[in-house]
Design an enzyme around this catalytic site. Structure first.
Site, PDB file in Angstrom:
ATOM      1  N   TYR A  32       5.621  -2.166  -4.905  1.00  0.00           N
ATOM      2  CA  TYR A  32       6.377  -2.371  -6.150  1.00  0.00           C
ATOM      3  C   TYR A  32       7.614  -1.486  -6.174  1.00  0.00           C
ATOM      4  O   TYR A  32       7.753  -0.564  -5.362  1.00  0.00           O
ATOM      5  CB  TYR A  32       5.490  -2.097  -7.373  1.00  0.00           C
ATOM      6  N   ARG A  51      14.049   0.045   0.168  1.00  0.00           N
ATOM      7  CA  ARG A  51      12.708   0.662   0.216  1.00  0.00           C
ATOM      8  C   ARG A  51      11.629  -0.413   0.051  1.00  0.00           C
ATOM      9  O   ARG A  51      10.600  -0.368   0.724  1.00  0.00           O
ATOM     10  CB  ARG A  51      12.584   1.721  -0.888  1.00  0.00           C
ATOM     11  N   ARG A 100     -12.895 -12.659  -0.265  1.00  0.00           N
ATOM     12  CA  ARG A 100     -12.574 -11.234  -0.222  1.00  0.00           C
ATOM     13  C   ARG A 100     -12.944 -10.698   1.148  1.00  0.00           C
ATOM     14  O   ARG A 100     -14.113 -10.509   1.472  1.00  0.00           O
ATOM     15  CB  ARG A 100     -13.343 -10.488  -1.320  1.00  0.00           C
ATOM     16  N   HIS A 102     -11.276  -7.897   4.248  1.00  0.00           N
ATOM     17  CA  HIS A 102     -10.249  -6.869   4.355  1.00  0.00           C
ATOM     18  C   HIS A 102      -9.036  -7.273   5.195  1.00  0.00           C
ATOM     19  O   HIS A 102      -7.913  -6.931   4.866  1.00  0.00           O
ATOM     20  CB  HIS A 102     -10.850  -5.576   4.925  1.00  0.00           C
ATOM     21  N   LYS A 149       5.381   2.813  -1.163  1.00  0.00           N
ATOM     22  CA  LYS A 149       5.300   2.627  -2.623  1.00  0.00           C
ATOM     23  C   LYS A 149       4.294   1.515  -2.931  1.00  0.00           C
ATOM     24  O   LYS A 149       4.638   0.394  -3.333  1.00  0.00           O
ATOM     25  CB  LYS A 149       6.677   2.326  -3.217  1.00  0.00           C
ATOM     26  N   GLU A 182       4.733  16.648  -4.390  1.00  0.00           N
ATOM     27  CA  GLU A 182       5.567  15.996  -5.408  1.00  0.00           C
ATOM     28  C   GLU A 182       4.787  15.954  -6.706  1.00  0.00           C
ATOM     29  O   GLU A 182       3.706  16.543  -6.804  1.00  0.00           O
ATOM     30  CB  GLU A 182       5.990  14.594  -4.957  1.00  0.00           C
ATOM     31  N   LEU A 206       6.753  10.231  -1.772  1.00  0.00           N
ATOM     32  CA  LEU A 206       7.548   9.013  -1.830  1.00  0.00           C
ATOM     33  C   LEU A 206       9.023   9.363  -1.608  1.00  0.00           C
ATOM     34  O   LEU A 206       9.515  10.331  -2.195  1.00  0.00           O
ATOM     35  CB  LEU A 206       7.374   8.363  -3.203  1.00  0.00           C
TER      36      LEU A 206
END
Ligand code: PMP
Length: 285
Positions: A32, A51, A100, A102, A149, A182, A206
């Site tokens: 995102y 990014r 589902r 992986h 991110k 951070e 990040l």
């Protein structure tokens, strides 16, 4: 009511639905971005999209939108939701599979979701008006790929909650060597003897776009020295100033850490100079 974008269409937020089999929902398997927009002007669009594209490549999510496609989407969202102080949230998950499992599935269309939300006005470059942040500290217990991110933010969420539950605005994290990494949702800096110091980019943090823009502005201006190097927590507690940066806060001065004032407990002169430069130059990115 806010108009959002989901896959190929705009719709009211109440009509936006995704499958429970979406891997973003099941695994946090997605990327995102949040891009700030003030009165229709974006800050850091180019580096934000770069990014995002590098995150999609790292996760091998096959979405080949060019920057122009993302720009059109941002402009349409601003048009539909009104100018003002907006965070534009862009989200791409790997999409909904039939089971589902992986391993990355073949032939699944990524889910693209985007919406806008109100953000605070940019902080005033004024020591008396800016909000000083009070923060906690904690050992960084997130994963070893903090440079991506990812929408899988539970580690960050749990750390933010630690600070929030203590009545604080944020939490500054440190690794096993007692070095600052951070904040739970922002990059972190100290100022010592007039020099701005922030940890170098690696897997522990990040690569913030506000960080990128701020360091570039400071280096081009040349009046405030900048260092990218390891910062110990002892240095944080002994700093003249401590700052946090993110797209929605710009440069936030920290005035208190774990209940102890940072220097005299007020936003500092270097913060004022840096925020003034940032405010004047941010739209160039
Ligand atoms: N670190 C983390 C963990 C973040 O979530 C963010 C963004 N909220 C940042 C740093 C700052 O990044 P940016 O300046 O691109 O908003």
């Amino acid at each position: 009511m806010s108009t959002v974008f989901l896959n190929d269409a705009f719709m009211p937020i109440t009509e936006a639905k995704i499958s429970p089999m979406d891997r973003g929902f099941l695994f946090g398997d997605g990327i995102y971005e949040v891009i700030p927009s003030y009165d229709g002007k974006l800050v850091g669009f180019g580096p934000h999209i770069e990014r995002m594209r590098s995150g999609l490549a790292a996760l091998e999510i096959p979405l080949d939108w060019e920057p122009a496609r993302w720009l059109l989407l941002c402009q349409q969202l601003i048009e539909k939701n009104g100018r003002g102080n907006l965070g534009i949230y862009l989200h791409v998950s790997r999409g909904a599979d039939s089971k589902r499992f992986h391993a990355y599935p073949e032939g699944v269309k990524p889910t693209v979701f985007a919406y806008t939300f109100a953000i605070n006005p940019p902080p005033p470059a004024d020591k008396d008006k800016v909000q000083g942040f009070k923060v906690s500290t904690a050992r960084d217990l997130r994963w070893q790929r903090c440079n991506i991110k990812s929408t899988a933010l539970l580690g960050n969420v749990m750390h933010f909650q630690q600070g929030y539950a203590a009545g604080h605005n944020e939490i500054i994290l440190y690794n096993a060597r007692n070095e600052m990494t951070e904040g739970s949702s922002c990059n972190a800096y100290i100022v010592k003897h007039g020099t701005v110091i922030t940890p170098p980019l690696d897997h522990q943090l990040l690569p913030g776009i506000t960080r990128l823009i701020l360091l570039d502005i400071l280096r081009k201006d040349g009046t405030i020295p900048v260092e990218e190097r390891t910062v110990t927590m002892d240095e944080v507690f002994d700093a003249d100033e401590v700052w946090l940066t993110s797209s929605s806060k710009e440069i936030a001065p920290v005035i208190e850490i774990d209940g102890k004032p940072v220097a005299d407990g007020k936003p500092g002169d270097v913060w004022l100079a840096a925020q003034t430069l940032f405010s004047a130059n941010k739209y160039n990115y």
